[in-house]
Design an enzyme around this catalytic site. Sequence first.
Site, PDB file in Angstrom:
ATOM      1  N   GLN A  50       0.834  -1.200   0.000  1.00  0.00           N
ATOM      2  CA  GLN A  50       0.000   0.000   0.000  1.00  0.00           C
ATOM      3  C   GLN A  50       0.870   1.253   0.000  1.00  0.00           C
ATOM      4  O   GLN A  50       0.340   2.366  -0.124  1.00  0.00           O
ATOM      5  CB  GLN A  50      -0.941   0.015   1.212  1.00  0.00           C
ATOM      6  N   ARG A  92      -9.175  -0.803   7.681  1.00  0.00           N
ATOM      7  CA  ARG A  92     -10.005   0.318   7.246  1.00  0.00           C
ATOM      8  C   ARG A  92     -10.419   1.186   8.428  1.00  0.00           C
ATOM      9  O   ARG A  92     -11.573   1.594   8.543  1.00  0.00           O
ATOM     10  CB  ARG A  92     -11.232  -0.271   6.532  1.00  0.00           C
ATOM     11  N   CYS A  93      -9.441   1.465   9.312  1.00  0.00           N
ATOM     12  CA  CYS A  93      -9.760   2.082  10.588  1.00  0.00           C
ATOM     13  C   CYS A  93      -9.313   3.512  10.717  1.00  0.00           C
ATOM     14  O   CYS A  93      -9.592   4.133  11.728  1.00  0.00           O
ATOM     15  CB  CYS A  93      -9.101   1.293  11.720  1.00  0.00           C
ATOM     16  N   GLU A 120     -12.941   5.010   4.371  1.00  0.00           N
ATOM     17  CA  GLU A 120     -13.083   4.299   5.645  1.00  0.00           C
ATOM     18  C   GLU A 120     -14.271   4.743   6.463  1.00  0.00           C
ATOM     19  O   GLU A 120     -14.588   4.102   7.479  1.00  0.00           O
ATOM     20  CB  GLU A 120     -11.803   4.457   6.454  1.00  0.00           C
TER      21      GLU A 120
END
Lengths: 175, 293, 788
Positions: free
Chosen positions: C224, C371-372, C741
């Site tokens: 990523q 996804r926090c 997110e």
Amino acid sequence: MSTHHISVTINGTVYEDDVDSRLLLVHWLRDSLHLVGTHIGCDTTSCGACTILVNGKAAKSCTMLAVQANGCQLSTVEGLEQNGQLHPMQEGFHQEHALQCGYCTPGMMMAGIALLQSNPHPTEEQIRIGISGNLCRCTGYVNIVKAIQYAAEKMQASEQVPLATAGAKEVGDDD
Amino acid sequence: MIPDAFDYAEAHSIVEAVELLGHYRDDAKILAGGHSLIPLLRFRLAAPTVLIDISKVDELEYMHEADGALHIGAMTRESALDTSSLILERYPILHDTAMSIADPTVRNWATIGGNLAHADPANDHPATMLALNASIVITGPAGQRVIPVTEFFTDIAFETALQPDELLTEIRIPMPGERAGSAYVKLKRKIGDYAIIGVAACVELDTNGVVTQAGIALTNAAPYSIKARDAEQFLVGKSLDDATLHQVADLAAADAHPLSDGRGPAEYKQAMVRTLCVRALRLALARANGRDL
Amino acid sequence: MTTDAHPHRLGEAYKRKEDARFIRGQGNYVDDVQLPHMLYGDIVRSPYAHALITNIDISEAMKVPGVVAVVTGKDLEAAGLAWMPTLSADMEAVLAVDRVHFQMQEVAFVVATSRYAAADGVASVQVDYEPLPVVIDPQKALDPDAPLLRPDKAEKQPTNQIYHWETGDRAGTEAVFTDAEANGVVIKQDMFIPRIHPAPIETCGCVADYHAATGKLTVWLTSQAPHAHRTLFALVAGLPEHRIRIISPDVGGGFGNKVPIYPGYVCAVVASLKTGKPVKWIEDRSENLGSTGFARDYHIHAELAADKDGNVQGLRVHTLADHGAFDAAAQPTKFPAGLFHICTGSYDFKHAFVDVDAVHTNKAPGGIAYRCSFRVTEASYLIERMMDTLAHDIGKDPADLRLQNFIKPEAFPYRSALDWTYDSGNYEGALKLAMKNVDYAGLRREQAEKRARGELMGIGISSFTEIVGAGPGKHFDIAGIQMFDSCEIRVHPTGKVLARIGVQTQGQGHETTFSQIIAAELGLSPDDVDVEHGDTDTAPYGLGTYASRSTAVGGAATAIAARKVRDKAKKIAAYLLEASEDDLEWEPGRFYVKGAPTRGKTMQELAFAAYTNCPPFLEPGLEAVNYYDPPDLTYPFGSYICVVDIDRGTGEVHIRRFMAVDDCGTVINPMIVEGQVHGGLTQGLAPALYEELSYDEEGNIQGGNFQDYLIPTAVETPGWEIDRTVTPSPHHPIGAKGVGESPTVGAPQAIVNAVVDALAHVGVRHIDMPITPWKVWKILDEKGLTAD
């Protein structure tokens, strides 16, 4: 360990090869034949990223041996587009934004095609059950359902789109 | 993820399959649908020397009623049970059961014979067969033998009455009477999962709605599938009113001794035997009366 | 995909450019990479959660046909690579030398000529272990007599506690609580957010290819953040950075799982260096779930002080954070608990205090992911649960309580009690829209009717505020590298554009959305603008894609770089039109002279001129690059309303309806935004009802494969309903905030609130996730509410 000669038709092309008994079908497709459109996402037959058609039926290619495919007709994502024409399922996925990272997409489309072959007018519930063997982390499934509905409509409007046929290949021919 | 090495042989007839089994015995595993076996091989939890593929044995794939029974060939795929109108109309419990297994793709390959022969206590068909009072046809070097399904399973997981040189070839289910209904209800964490608890229920009624035959069996309520005999016997001769329903469910629950695991605490599972028994019997009763819930 | 001539604006549902290859199965994921003479790596892993390694015997493995080498911790130790730094200033074992700290920990790396030989090699390595006492409970890890899990850093850290971190006004908050205890209301609640795992459908892996002759190392990597990974490889492995090329090709989902550097990558690089051949390492699913970056595992104690009318006054939060064996959490270095202190949420708290104690246990290392937005999921969960608990305790409707306490639109930019400056917001607008869409009043009436009949229906609200777009370089860095991002735009003579960006899509559609940004700025079609990323040899330096930073930071860089291009084009136009720049007007795709609109030059003409008729005072060519250091973070927000019905027989929760109103500021592509919301909501549903990665007393992982780690299928997932409000970010060049997110952040508590709401009338105040049928059933049983 024993080796077996297999002859398998994939997207209309015949592939001949000598494979170990334990070689998984998905590894044969990906590593030996370079048909890398079919993906691996798990090790418990749960995710469906490896879904292809074997003799017209959806199959999880990680849970089959290459030897079991001997004499069979396989359809993979690479065979969906024909003569520059996208399969209605491919069109549907694009039009309805049913893919994001694209990793589950080949398996999801093959499962969708298999569903429509046996049930050309599925309800939304039937679609969701039909793809319950395919996991997606990106899309939340809403648009995948729409894509399959799009394909169903398109396939009803025109004639059923046959998947590819004809041709022969020895593994190693054009590596 | 990747299996250990093994040999592979293909059988093209029952005779050939039995011969191969006789030759390899405990070193061999039958490859039918492969969707229980291959996952085990991939985790190296099983290490057979040879797989005997019986998927090309066409004589093992059939479904028909004859001589007062439904005969199902061992290689019949779950998807065939899903889509058969014969099954849906006359043996809805089998439709329910097949539809509850894994997912549609797996069901194209998984076989009813494999589900029974593998004898995973979490499998669904064992309970259904126990409720249906089915018989199992076994073919060995000396020919066929037919045993009641109650003698096919033991109380040890993954163990059956099959000898190393024998093949499960057919399942026989008694034809239903005039007013018969059946259902399989499976509680699970998500679709495709094994059962938290499953309850198989079959009833036959006389013209007054009194139960003449009952079959009740439980999936995953113990380390093996359970035939709830006390509950069955209690039900015979009674009408399926609410009070009876609950008493039957209590009796079935009394036979259950589930373990706590990732699918829930034992206390919960115990209670679910009761709840699902009520639901399965209600559905079976409705079907016996020509309705669906 | 067609090329059309008319200029495009932001906000179009442009169909995705990247689809073309994916629908044909022509994506290029790491495992698709096949190179001549490529070798395969596979990892020997510990079955024990805590043990000494007394011996490793590789002799049998070396006899397996096809096995070329077996690398052990001792081999790496000789090269100074047995341990590597984490993104949280801890050290993590690459291959265990004399001790293992978690089940599945990497112990040896087998290299072979095929996948199958490598697997056989792994099965043949013999490791002798001496089990040690296992610590699974983070509370027990703090006991004075707990075994020391990290003797390797005993000098610096003599206990299992990694850090204590606190922020806020402790004294002021205490005063507020004292007052509320006397004159108002104090709500206290313990909440456990269990360990979960991002589990993208593509697992992690790499192909490391070292060419001894050129000294160049190319690594195809599921990454990523390719540039950050390149720099880290250079620092850790001591290789010259200009001879490392990281290629993140197509990535099959990230969700935070592909931010850390994993031992498998390092081993593959070492193996390639050693053998001079490419080495592929791809983990399988059990390895992914059992050893790579987990998420959550927060034990929270929260307290909220309010006056008697429910006006919030103070928030006090203590958290025990379980990081597993190594603190490998991925977050900006100055924020060990991420952005957790956004936990005052959408509400006007005057005082707040938060502290976090982090601890080691014998579990896989981590853990900020899934996804926090750097712990914003945890923060938003706790405040939304507390608001609902307050509402139920004082007998106020949860929507009314929120409306009463929202930060008002006039208050922006709003400085929170924990020192965040929210850029813009209209919380009331989002909640009221959601309420209108579901007919909230009607739902409450229905609930009352059903309750009278004994039916259990619940309505849950979540009015979350997100904090994304990390971030200003002064405060935000990953392993020391400031969190700017970049875009480089090159306009070709024929007016076509090639742009390269420093962020890295894993499905978010950047090839489409970023081309839309540039197209809108330059008045082109997105089809005339191709966007590339992921190759560190060509893409400008960026910090990658996670924590919803791509649009917020990368998108800003892109807009600004495009404006630089347009500025230069304006100079060329002025030259060609013999006018001054002040006399030129812009319409999409064209500069023209004020008052003489027929006298103009299109972008295509200007691009051509840049190469063929360039003004003598300008450099030829037409390109620009921008490295954007954001002035602030952005604050997307939303309101979600969830309606559930509970099966009184089984305790199963059925989600009848879920309405999501999101506000991400300016929307670049509504189709893509909706897709992000659908996916994020599903990853919010998952932890609420299904997913959990736990460990038993011996440290055996539970739920470590896709049979038991319950990813929702299309059957479990409801038909999500989507709507939006638009409140642009005042500091962002195109007013965009990011959205990836928000739904994962906002959704779990909407569902949990709904279930608790269904049972609030019988005194239920909280249920921890995942809300399994048996948890609900146990409550029903205790309250005498079970039925058939």
